[in-house]
Design an enzyme around this catalytic site. Structure first.
Site, short mmCIF file in Angstrom:
data_model
loop_
_atom_site.label_atom_id
_atom_site.label_comp_id
_atom_site.label_asym_id
_atom_site.label_seq_id
_atom_site.Cartn_x
_atom_site.Cartn_y
_atom_site.Cartn_z
N LEU A 1 0.36 3.44 -2.17
CA LEU A 1 0.51 3.21 -3.78
C LEU A 1 1.31 4.39 -4.38
O LEU A 1 0.89 5.88 -4.19
CB LEU A 1 -0.07 2.68 -4.17
CG LEU A 1 -0.95 1.41 -3.38
CD1 LEU A 1 -1.69 1.01 -4.27
CD2 LEU A 1 0.54 0.15 -3.69
N ARG B 1 8.42 5.15 1.42
CA ARG B 1 9.16 6.05 2.27
C ARG B 1 9.67 7.32 1.91
O ARG B 1 9.85 7.92 3.19
CB ARG B 1 10.18 4.96 2.87
CG ARG B 1 9.93 3.27 3.12
CD ARG B 1 11.23 2.88 3.81
NE ARG B 1 10.06 1.97 4.60
CZ ARG B 1 10.06 0.21 4.89
NH1 ARG B 1 10.32 0.07 3.12
NH2 ARG B 1 9.64 -0.14 5.49
N GLY C 1 0.76 -1.62 0.23
CA GLY C 1 -0.26 -0.31 0.18
C GLY C 1 1.12 1.07 0.01
O GLY C 1 2.31 1.27 -0.42
N HIS D 1 4.13 2.08 -8.43
CA HIS D 1 2.96 0.64 -8.16
C HIS D 1 2.05 1.01 -8.83
O HIS D 1 1.69 -0.41 -10.15
CB HIS D 1 2.25 0.76 -7.11
CG HIS D 1 3.43 1.22 -5.83
ND1 HIS D 1 3.56 2.13 -4.51
CD2 HIS D 1 3.58 -0.91 -5.17
CE1 HIS D 1 3.72 1.44 -4.13
NE2 HIS D 1 4.42 0.30 -4.09
P1 AMP Z 1 5.69 -2.45 -1.54
O1 AMP Z 1 4.74 -2.22 -1.50
O2 AMP Z 1 6.97 -1.35 -1.17
O3 AMP Z 1 6.37 -3.37 -0.98
O4 AMP Z 1 6.09 -2.73 -3.67
C1 AMP Z 1 5.54 -3.78 -4.01
C2 AMP Z 1 5.87 -3.77 -5.30
O5 AMP Z 1 6.30 -2.49 -5.96
C3 AMP Z 1 7.35 -4.43 -5.88
O6 AMP Z 1 7.98 -5.20 -6.29
C4 AMP Z 1 8.29 -3.25 -5.38
O7 AMP Z 1 9.84 -3.78 -5.98
C5 AMP Z 1 7.12 -2.19 -6.44
N1 AMP Z 1 7.77 -0.99 -6.54
C6 AMP Z 1 8.20 0.05 -5.20
N2 AMP Z 1 8.53 0.85 -5.98
C7 AMP Z 1 8.83 1.18 -7.26
C8 AMP Z 1 9.09 1.75 -8.01
N3 AMP Z 1 9.56 3.28 -7.85
N4 AMP Z 1 9.10 1.15 -9.68
C9 AMP Z 1 8.88 0.38 -9.55
N5 AMP Z 1 8.16 -1.27 -8.19
C10 AMP Z 1 8.78 -0.74 -7.61
#
Ligand code: AMP
Length: 289
Positions: A42, A196, A40, A46
């Protein structure tokens, strides 16, 4: 190729049994299902995964679960941003059909005692700085793959080591799902989008570009034929010049995360600390003759 109705808001599902039945029913009808697991808060990064899934699949499901098991005791689990309404709008506009939001009680029922521990690729870098983190990731992703038996799961290259760990787990446990890794989406100044980033003060946000700048300098040095230690040193120097303590700055083989093979492609991985916020980033490096 998504045949879902992009104007309809996605359906929120909280029940794992119903979620699984819904996915299996879609697949029995011959629909190809894409899955994007997230925590989330997002952003466009994402969104890019959801759009890619919608382009390649008939139906897309996005999970949102802030997984307590992948946070260390002194990490940001309780303050991790939770923005469900905005998340639902974003993934709906990118073509998601369902948003799966399990309760922690359903994911980890009383008496829960099974963890998935991945070995070598989870040992160093994030695994060393955040003990238990990848066991938490692998355990929840394994559970999610059972509850959301999709055809393809989409992950971001932003979390490079995570994608390697997930691929390893899928291969080792013969989980019937294809893993796709999608490019990192960045701010115009190069900072990788991350939930973050919201924690950064204005000054930290300005200094945070050092991660990407260090990686870009490293890529130039790599292409100029510098040795691995010199390339790693360039990343470290870029962060230290902006007063960012470095957790690691390495150039490794993209699949094994061990020392790169001469002449082959590699990946530069970096992690640094801005105040109480840890940021990670990486850049693939091409083969060189
Ligand atoms: P998270 O919610 O941070 O666990 O991320 C969920 C998914 O989104 C993971 O597969 C991350 O690698 C991907 N993700 C996070 N930030 C980015 C970004 N800047 N570009 C592409 N994918 C991302």
């Amino acid at each position: 190729m998504s045949r879902g109705n992009p104007s309809a808001p996605p359906i929120i599902e909280t029940d794992p049994v119903r979620m699984r039945e819904t996915i299996l029913a879609a697949r029995r009808q011959g629909r190809r299902v894409g899955f994007v697991p997230t925590m989330g808060a997002l952003h466009r990064g994402h969104g890019s995964l959801v759009s890619r899934a919608a382009a390649e699949c008939d139906d897309v499901v996005v999970s949102i679960f802030v997984n307590p098991k992948q946070f260390g005791p002194s990490e940001d689990y309780s303050r991790y941003p939770r923005t469900l309404d905005a998340d639902r709008d974003l993934v709906g506009s990118c073509g998601a059909r369902w948003v799966f939001v399990p309760e922690a009680q359903a994911t980890y029922p009383p008496g829960h005692a099974t963890n998935v521990v991945v070995g070598a690729p989870a040992a160093d870098f994030e695994g060393a700085v955040r003990p238990g983190h990848f066991a938490g990731v692998a355990t929840v992703v394994c559970w999610l793959f059972n509850v959301v038996p999709a055809d393809i799961a989409y992950f971001g290259a932003k979390d490079w080591q995570q994608s390697v760990v997930v691929r390893r787990m899928v291969q080792d446990l013969a989980i019937p799902i294809t893993i796709e890794v999608c490019p990192t989406i960045r701010e115009p100044d190069g900072l990788a989008l991350s939930s973050r980033n919201a924690y950064l003060s204005a000054d930290e946000r300005r200094r945070a570009t050092a991660l990407h700048e260090g990686l870009r300098a490293a890529a130039r040095a790599w292409e100029a034929g510098e040795d691995v230690a010199a390339v790693e040193g360039m990343i470290r120097t870029a962060l230290e010049a902006r007063d960012i303590p470095v957790d690691y700055a390495v150039v490794v083989d993209p699949l094994s995360l061990l020392a790169p093979h001469p002449g082959s492609a590699a990946v530069a991985l970096v992690a640094g600390r801005l105040g109480s916020t840890r940021l990670i980033d990486n850049l693939p490096l091409p083969p060189r003759g």
